[in-house]
Scaffold this motif. Structure first.
Motif, PDB file in Angstrom:
ATOM      1  N   GLY A 236       0.807  -1.210   0.000  1.00 26.63           N
ATOM      2  CA  GLY A 236       0.000   0.000   0.000  1.00 26.63           C
ATOM      3  C   GLY A 236       0.841   1.261   0.000  1.00 26.63           C
ATOM      4  O   GLY A 236       0.512   2.241  -0.683  1.00 26.63           O
ATOM      5  N   ILE A 273      -5.773   5.646  -4.304  1.00 23.98           N
ATOM      6  CA  ILE A 273      -6.919   4.983  -3.666  1.00 23.98           C
ATOM      7  C   ILE A 273      -6.560   3.558  -3.255  1.00 23.98           C
ATOM      8  O   ILE A 273      -6.877   3.111  -2.137  1.00 23.98           O
ATOM      9  CB  ILE A 273      -8.126   4.985  -4.627  1.00 23.98           C
ATOM     10  CG1 ILE A 273      -8.601   6.413  -4.871  1.00 23.98           C
ATOM     11  CG2 ILE A 273      -9.262   4.131  -4.065  1.00 23.98           C
ATOM     12  CD1 ILE A 273      -9.666   6.519  -5.942  1.00 23.98           C
ATOM     13  N   PHE A 274      -5.895   2.848  -4.157  1.00 26.19           N
ATOM     14  CA  PHE A 274      -5.493   1.475  -3.859  1.00 26.19           C
ATOM     15  C   PHE A 274      -4.545   1.424  -2.664  1.00 26.19           C
ATOM     16  O   PHE A 274      -4.687   0.569  -1.776  1.00 26.19           O
ATOM     17  CB  PHE A 274      -4.830   0.865  -5.097  1.00 26.19           C
ATOM     18  CG  PHE A 274      -4.406  -0.568  -4.926  1.00 26.19           C
ATOM     19  CD1 PHE A 274      -5.339  -1.579  -4.797  1.00 26.19           C
ATOM     20  CD2 PHE A 274      -3.058  -0.902  -4.893  1.00 26.19           C
ATOM     21  CE1 PHE A 274      -4.952  -2.891  -4.640  1.00 26.19           C
ATOM     22  CE2 PHE A 274      -2.658  -2.211  -4.734  1.00 26.19           C
ATOM     23  CZ  PHE A 274      -3.607  -3.211  -4.610  1.00 26.19           C
ATOM     24  N   GLN A 277      -6.437   2.136   0.624  1.00 26.71           N
ATOM     25  CA  GLN A 277      -7.257   0.989   1.008  1.00 26.71           C
ATOM     26  C   GLN A 277      -6.417  -0.145   1.593  1.00 26.71           C
ATOM     27  O   GLN A 277      -6.816  -0.769   2.580  1.00 26.71           O
ATOM     28  CB  GLN A 277      -8.040   0.487  -0.208  1.00 26.71           C
ATOM     29  CG  GLN A 277      -9.183   1.400  -0.631  1.00 26.71           C
ATOM     30  CD  GLN A 277      -9.937   0.862  -1.828  1.00 26.71           C
ATOM     31  OE1 GLN A 277      -9.383   0.082  -2.620  1.00 26.71           O
ATOM     32  NE2 GLN A 277     -11.188   1.270  -1.982  1.00 26.71           N
ATOM     33  N   MET A 280      -5.385   0.802   5.124  1.00 24.35           N
ATOM     34  CA  MET A 280      -6.501   0.632   6.050  1.00 24.35           C
ATOM     35  C   MET A 280      -6.749  -0.846   6.324  1.00 24.35           C
ATOM     36  O   MET A 280      -6.968  -1.248   7.473  1.00 24.35           O
ATOM     37  CB  MET A 280      -7.758   1.283   5.461  1.00 24.35           C
ATOM     38  CG  MET A 280      -7.693   2.797   5.344  1.00 24.35           C
ATOM     39  SD  MET A 280      -9.144   3.490   4.531  1.00 24.35           S
ATOM     40  CE  MET A 280     -10.442   2.967   5.654  1.00 24.35           C
ATOM     41  N   PHE A 281      -6.692  -1.668   5.280  1.00 23.07           N
ATOM     42  CA  PHE A 281      -6.900  -3.101   5.457  1.00 23.07           C
ATOM     43  C   PHE A 281      -5.800  -3.702   6.324  1.00 23.07           C
ATOM     44  O   PHE A 281      -6.059  -4.584   7.159  1.00 23.07           O
ATOM     45  CB  PHE A 281      -6.935  -3.786   4.094  1.00 23.07           C
ATOM     46  CG  PHE A 281      -7.366  -5.218   4.146  1.00 23.07           C
ATOM     47  CD1 PHE A 281      -8.691  -5.551   4.356  1.00 23.07           C
ATOM     48  CD2 PHE A 281      -6.447  -6.242   3.994  1.00 23.07           C
ATOM     49  CE1 PHE A 281      -9.096  -6.878   4.414  1.00 23.07           C
ATOM     50  CE2 PHE A 281      -6.840  -7.562   4.049  1.00 23.07           C
ATOM     51  CZ  PHE A 281      -8.174  -7.889   4.253  1.00 23.07           C
TER      52      PHE A 281
END
Length: 356
Positions: A236, A273-274, A277, A280-281
């Motif tokens: 990320g 965005i990827f 995410q 966050m994951f």
């Protein structure tokens, strides 16, 4: 524990030049249970090992070291397994130091640190550099400094073997073993050993670049369940940085040259965005893993307490039964001793009275 409780596990593949002295040296130290898992040697390794007194098993399935160790763990029910390579680089004289932490109850998994006392020429500069990088990466990713996670000289208790799960077939098995011990909180201790140079007539089965890549990939893959924040966060972060760079480039071009790059801007936005995410994951996954570890630790503590309470209860019951049995025996003896007995003379004297 004694050496009779130890199985010496040796995976081999074309080790005819060294397997004989390896088996002899451990037999001389007092080990009777020496198990050789052979991956299909064509140079007489199996027959030599059998002649020296080892129990030899032909490896089934894949011909990798990892699969050989997994099969070896299944083939023995010894309380302790001492595993090592069959290339005569590990000394039988260090077995006592390897087993001491287990025999004294301090550890369930022991790693022999080759870098503590390495013979000159025992490891190439390339391998030494690669080992250093992998050990450093392991300490960063998994939070433990085991000093030499690629060491092939290890001792494990039966309990620790049952707790870890091994799936790697090749040289990534040592890395997987170290990660599994961290993941399941297996008590691990590192002891210094003497690492010898491989005999000149013996050829190594290690391929530095391919096997090194396999080890690094194993290290990263296992972070998914042991350190998900690193596993997802690293990808990320890279994606986020790439997206920010692309976005900055588009913004500068638009401001300075009034040129728009719609496609680049679109890709940069997707990358940002990827990346967000995934970060966050990774955070959420890390929280779940942390909670799961805490619950697992509490369950293990509860199991230990219940086991201890059950043992104490059984001891009290056994003690009560023993005490009751002793009292019953004493009562029976007392009853017999207090009952008045008539003498033969008294019996004879009372006989006329009964007749009269």
């Amino acid at each position: 524990m004694e050496y009779d409780d130890v199985c010496v596990l040796v995976p081999t593949l074309n080790e005819s030049e060294t397997i004989g002295p390896v088996v002899e040296s451990f037999a001389a130290e007092g080990f009777d249970d020496i198990l050789v898992i052979d991956g299909g040697s064509t140079d007489g390794t199996q027959s030599i090992a059998e002649e020296k007194g080892a129990r030899v098993v032909q490896q089934r399935g894949s011909k990798g070291k990892g699969q050989a160790l997994q099969e070896g763990f299944e083939r023995t029910d010894a309380p302790v397994v001492l595993m090592l390579d069959g290339d005569q680089t590990y000394r039988a004289e260090d077995a006592a130091a390897m087993l001491e932490p287990i025999f004294e109850g301090r550890a369930d998994h022991v790693i022999g640190d080759r870098f503590a006392d390495m013979e000159e020429g025992a490891m190439t500069r390339l391998n030494e550099f690669g080992n250093g990088v992998i050990n450093r990466a392991f300490s960063i990713i998994h939070g433990r400094d085991y000093q030499d996670i690629l060491s092939g000289y290890r001792a494990l208790t039966r309990e620790s073997i049952s707790r870890i799960s091994l799936t790697e077939d090749y040289f990534g098995v040592e890395t997987e073993m170290a990660v599994e011990c961290v993941k399941h909180n297996v008590r691990t201790e590192v002891v210094p050993i003497r690492y010898l140079a491989r005999p000149d007539d013996s050829e190594t089965n290690l391929r530095p670049f391919r096997d090194g890549a396999d080890i690094i990939l194993t290290l990263y893959k296992m972070a998914k369940t042991n350190n998900p924040l690193f596993y997802f966060g690293s990808v990320g972060t890279v994606s986020l940085v790439v997206g920010l760079v692309l976005g900055t480039y588009v913004a500068v071009e638009w401001i300075t040259a009034n040129t728009s790059h719609e496609v680049i801007a679109f890709l940069g936005g997707l990358a940002i965005i990827f990346g967000v995410q995934l970060l966050m994951f990774g955070v959420l996954s890390d929280m779940i893993v942390t909670v799961n570890r805490e619950q697992t630790r509490q369950l293990e503590d509860l199991t230990e307490r219940l086991t201890a309470d059950d043992a104490r209860a059984r001891a009290r019951v056994d003690g009560s039964e023993s005490a009751n049995a002793a009292e019953s025996a004493n009562g029976a003896d007392g009853a017999t001793g207090d009952r008045p007995q008539e003498s033969p003379a008294g019996q004879e004297a009372s006989a006329p009275e009964r007749r009269g």
